[in-house]
Enzyme design. Sequence first.
Site, mmCIF file in Angstrom:
data_model
loop_
_atom_site.group_PDB
_atom_site.id
_atom_site.type_symbol
_atom_site.label_atom_id
_atom_site.label_comp_id
_atom_site.label_asym_id
_atom_site.label_seq_id
_atom_site.Cartn_x
_atom_site.Cartn_y
_atom_site.Cartn_z
ATOM 1 N N SER A 107 -13.313 7.266 -4.213
ATOM 2 C CA SER A 107 -13.979 5.971 -4.151
ATOM 3 C C SER A 107 -13.865 5.254 -5.500
ATOM 4 O O SER A 107 -14.144 5.816 -6.546
ATOM 5 C CB SER A 107 -15.452 6.172 -3.790
ATOM 6 O OG SER A 107 -16.113 4.942 -3.737
ATOM 7 N N GLY A 108 -13.445 4.001 -5.464
ATOM 8 C CA GLY A 108 -13.277 3.219 -6.678
ATOM 9 C C GLY A 108 -11.893 3.261 -7.262
ATOM 10 O O GLY A 108 -11.628 2.615 -8.278
ATOM 11 N N THR A 112 -8.582 0.210 -0.988
ATOM 12 C CA THR A 112 -8.685 -0.986 -0.141
ATOM 13 C C THR A 112 -7.821 -2.115 -0.687
ATOM 14 O O THR A 112 -7.128 -2.808 0.068
ATOM 15 C CB THR A 112 -10.154 -1.422 -0.049
ATOM 16 O OG1 THR A 112 -10.934 -0.350 0.483
ATOM 17 C CG2 THR A 112 -10.290 -2.642 0.850
ATOM 18 N N ASN A 157 -18.196 2.490 -7.004
ATOM 19 C CA ASN A 157 -17.414 1.337 -6.554
ATOM 20 C C ASN A 157 -18.366 0.307 -5.959
ATOM 21 O O ASN A 157 -19.233 0.647 -5.163
ATOM 22 C CB ASN A 157 -16.381 1.789 -5.507
ATOM 23 C CG ASN A 157 -15.432 0.670 -5.127
ATOM 24 O OD1 ASN A 157 -15.496 -0.415 -5.679
ATOM 25 N ND2 ASN A 157 -14.544 0.946 -4.187
ATOM 26 N N SER A 160 -17.110 -0.150 -1.885
ATOM 27 C CA SER A 160 -16.562 1.127 -1.417
ATOM 28 C C SER A 160 -16.487 1.154 0.102
ATOM 29 O O SER A 160 -17.441 0.818 0.798
ATOM 30 C CB SER A 160 -17.459 2.270 -1.903
ATOM 31 O OG SER A 160 -17.016 3.505 -1.388
ATOM 32 N N SER A 161 -15.314 1.541 0.630
ATOM 33 C CA SER A 161 -15.155 1.705 2.083
ATOM 34 C C SER A 161 -15.867 2.975 2.507
ATOM 35 O O SER A 161 -15.539 4.064 2.047
ATOM 36 C CB SER A 161 -13.673 1.784 2.451
ATOM 37 O OG SER A 161 -12.999 0.615 2.118
ATOM 38 N N GLY A 387 -10.542 9.769 -0.285
ATOM 39 C CA GLY A 387 -9.844 10.815 -1.002
ATOM 40 C C GLY A 387 -10.703 12.081 -1.057
ATOM 41 O O GLY A 387 -11.815 12.140 -0.525
ATOM 42 N N GLU A 389 -13.279 14.642 -2.204
ATOM 43 C CA GLU A 389 -14.558 14.401 -2.856
ATOM 44 C C GLU A 389 -15.187 15.720 -3.317
ATOM 45 O O GLU A 389 -15.325 16.659 -2.524
ATOM 46 C CB GLU A 389 -15.523 13.670 -1.917
ATOM 47 C CG GLU A 389 -15.091 12.239 -1.606
ATOM 48 C CD GLU A 389 -16.138 11.467 -0.831
ATOM 49 O OE1 GLU A 389 -17.111 12.080 -0.363
ATOM 50 O OE2 GLU A 389 -15.974 10.237 -0.693
#
Length: 1134
Positions: A107-108, A112, A157, A160-161, A387, A389
């Site tokens: 994330s970040g 996206t 993020n 973040s998605s 990704g 984690e």
Amino acid sequence: MEVKTSLLDNMIGVGDMVLLEPLNEDSFIVNLRNRFDHNEIYTYIGSVVISMNPYRSLPIYTPQKVEEYRNRNFYELSPHIYALADEAYRSLRDQDKDQCILITGESGAGKTEASKLVMSYVAAVCGKGQEVNKVKEQLLQSNPVLEAFGNAKTMRNDNSSRFGKYMDIEFDFKGDPLGGVISNYLLEKSRVCKQPRGERNFHIFYQLLSGASDDTLMKLKLDRDFSKYNYLSLDSANVNGLDDAASFRTVRNAMQIVGFMEAEVQSVLELVAAVLKLGNIEFKPESRVNGFDESRVKDKNDLKEMCELLGIEQSVLERAFSYRTVEAKMEKMSTTLNVAQAYYARDALAKNLYSRLFSWLVTRINESIKAQAKTRHKVMGVLDIYGFEIFEDNSFEQFIINYCNEKLQQIFIELTLREEQEEYIREDIEWTNIEYFNNAIICDLIENNQNGILAMLDEECLRPGTVTDDTFLDKLNTICAEHQHFESRLNKNSKFLTDHSLPHSCFRIQHYAGKVLYRVEGFVDKNNDLLYRDLSQAMYKATHSLMRQLFPEGNPAKVNLKRPPTAGFQFKASVGVLMKNLQTKNPNYIRCIKPNDKKVAHIFTDSLVCHQVRYLGLVENVRVRRAGYAFRQPYESCLERYKMLCKKTWPHWRGPARDGVEVLLTDCSVPTEEFAYGRSKIFIRNPRTLFTLEERRRACLEDLATLIQKIYRGWKSRTHFLLLKKSQVVVAAWYRRYAQQNKYQKIKSATLVMQSFVRGWKARNILRQLKYEKRCKEAVTTIAAYWHGTQARMELRRLKTEARNKRAVSVIWAYWQGTKARRELRRLKEEARRKHAVAIIWAYWLGLQVRREYRKFFRANAGKKIYDFTIQRIMQKYFLGLKTTTMSPMDNTWPAKPYGFLEGAHTQLRRIFHLWRCKKYRGQFTEEKKAVYEEKLEASEIFKDKKALYPSSVSQPFKGDYLEIQKNPKYQKLNSAMEEKVLLADLVNKINRANGKGSPRLFLLTKSNFVLADQKTGQVKASVPLPDLASVSVSTQSDGFFALKLKEGSASASKGDFLLSSEHLIEIITKLHRIGTTAADRDQINIDISDEFLVQFKQDKVCVKFIQGGPKNGNSAACKRKNNRLLEVSVPSP
């Protein structure tokens, strides 16, 4: 001439990690840092792109950059995401290979944004056209909608998605986009109810409260204050750089472009508001007689407002929060819920409502963007998924996400090795097996159907009796104890008994990216994902338009006692489908890395980047790529780049490119074990060999540059000398010409002066002689004139003397006659004055006698007579003034009253006169004319001040039969087929829903039905009885479109409603309404006047929307299909 470039030119660090020497983790990180410090955020590993998030805008995404990378070789320019997107698009377009682009990272890291860049590049380089641009716009605008409902602000993020997205973009044979299909994976729905500190809920909640109008919020029963909602965290409600109000407007616009109707948008916002209201519902315990506590709602205001939004009876939902019905075979049992269970049921309902709404949004977007053509399509898939984690506290969500990344890593290694092996075989190079870590054993540990962790978790969830997270952990310790990648403090393996880094309530899995510690708490509940059947049935009873689609299991008629599949089972199945889909496509990889946790530019944290490099397996990827030959290049490119290193190949090689490369490498003394010859490429084993060639090329280029400079300077000097010489010749020639011109001008000027002097002397002599002759002639003329003048004056003097004598006699006579006339006039005036004086004296005398005689009678009668005379004159003048009033009933003018005493008579006369002239006017009407005026009156009641077309129809008479169907022999057969008298016959256009174009039809109306027939043949296409007609819909604007809506269930409704357009819309609808009003055996036809209404076409409902605009075909309205559910009519502005 096009300049050839290469990845190796002006390279900062190493652009392709395959060429990194030496290869280890430290050199890998150093190379990334070096390139990051120089704003080079992209690096290759073969065909894999590593993307570093710069946390700022860089000028590398301009339209010029798009054109620079368009149709270029992958290794021809410096590393860029555009190069990968272009390679994938050209392979799809030219080689007919389906592609997929896998974007991974934590994330970040910019996943996206990377997917947006790929889609924007493909949209920029593919074809153009109205339909193509519309599809591209819909595909791009689906992103803001999904981001609003699926993204949130996290610690890592700001956007973040919180879901995985896979989009298949479909192309035609030309490479133009036709549509797409989106698949979503594992929305983080637990965020709806609870967010970690410093994070926010999904964006849409904050965007709705910040950007919606006051009227919208009032309809949704919401307040702008975030603190009034329990589901919204307050410590991070406002985020720097995020304008929630502007984002809300962007989302509304994007939903309109994608194809959402206004009613659907309102329904979605109502469900979002219902989730916020649901979070405010609180419970209190209430003791029962049996000693158990029962939950009750504290404040029912939020419950009431939520029920009003969803259309649910308040008592039904309140009972669902207090009781739970359990069914087993034929038995039902109702149990009470305590406060903790009620809060669990509330949060479960909120999570299910939001997640199902998100799935419905994805399905709805797919309906709008799906390809319409049925032919085979080329497909490019873009996968944007979480990704790997590793957090301090890892739970069920991280376990599922890491399982997905294990599968992606497995398919990545398989496809990479397969691609390498295929290229070696294709180039006829000997293939040697490559040693690498195969993570299939880890995937089997998780997904094995018998002893896998997911299978045991499902088995534990379905097991009767008491099921807890501890029993699940015990089962793992029993079955997975001997597995080399599974670690637990309580398993049979004694080596972990003293491992204090492994708590008792946790287990650890050694993934390909490293060891991850999972806390078992919550695994069972999150995998169960239970929603009580009472709540599902309550939601199904709602009158809201979407609730039955979102909760189909709540249908009482379809009660299914079978337990729904668990979250782990569903995710495992969807991952399996995804893997099969990816294996059928040519893969392209983008590995995203974030350089720091502070989300700021110019900071590179080595430990954080190293952690991501490890769990992404990038160094392992480089080793796999370099296991055989590190670099390969086509013979033509290799010869073109290094031909200056050998005198035999420089400057031109006339033979085959392979022979030239062999000569080149032999001349350069490259050891034979360092390279191999393929069918079309040269393969170099060690990067040092390539760098040696590059160094020699760089040195050779410096020598060549010196030679080119020398030759250029010599050429430049010679050119300058020749230019000076040529210039001197030109200057001398121009000077000689100038000198000769000056000399000629002087000679010419002198000659002209001499000529002028000579001619002047001659002219003066001739002038002198002519002047003398002229003076002589003038002297003779003057003497003769004086003589003639003397003679004339003497004669004049004689004539004047004679005339003076004659005039004196005449004057004397005239004076005498005048004196006599004046004397006679004076005498006549005196005589007339005496006669006039006598007449005046006599008149006065007679008047005096009369006044003396009638004085006594005058005083008694004169006043009344004068009054009567005055009144008579006033009335006479008043009545004569009324003659100017017209006989038209529409004329409201009337003379003003002259005096106040006539007020009553004035009003009565006006009323009587108006009634009389109206009667005279009505007496002139025939029965047909009366019927026409009655229809005009009824049209006024229906359309006046409601439709802009009405004023222009007032002056047009209602003709009825515009086709002259009884006289026209073309329609004789159609006229004979009509059983009743035709009240109206007109030519209309029937609108086709597929493209919005009209087909001409004959429209015939009788007292019992209306008929649509073909214009050319007269064949009847449709005959509908008027009792089957439910209503007629028109717009408020000046168009001629109208919809004839049929009653549901009627025999005529099988083919759907009719959308027509006519120039005589007002007359058609008036006659239809008049027939319905006068008929006693049927209901009155409703007239619906609105700028947006629904039309039923067979099985689908289509929205017809009227907007003001400038249609291309002139001043008439134009209809156009926007998507499967929207027809848009553009009406010219008034």
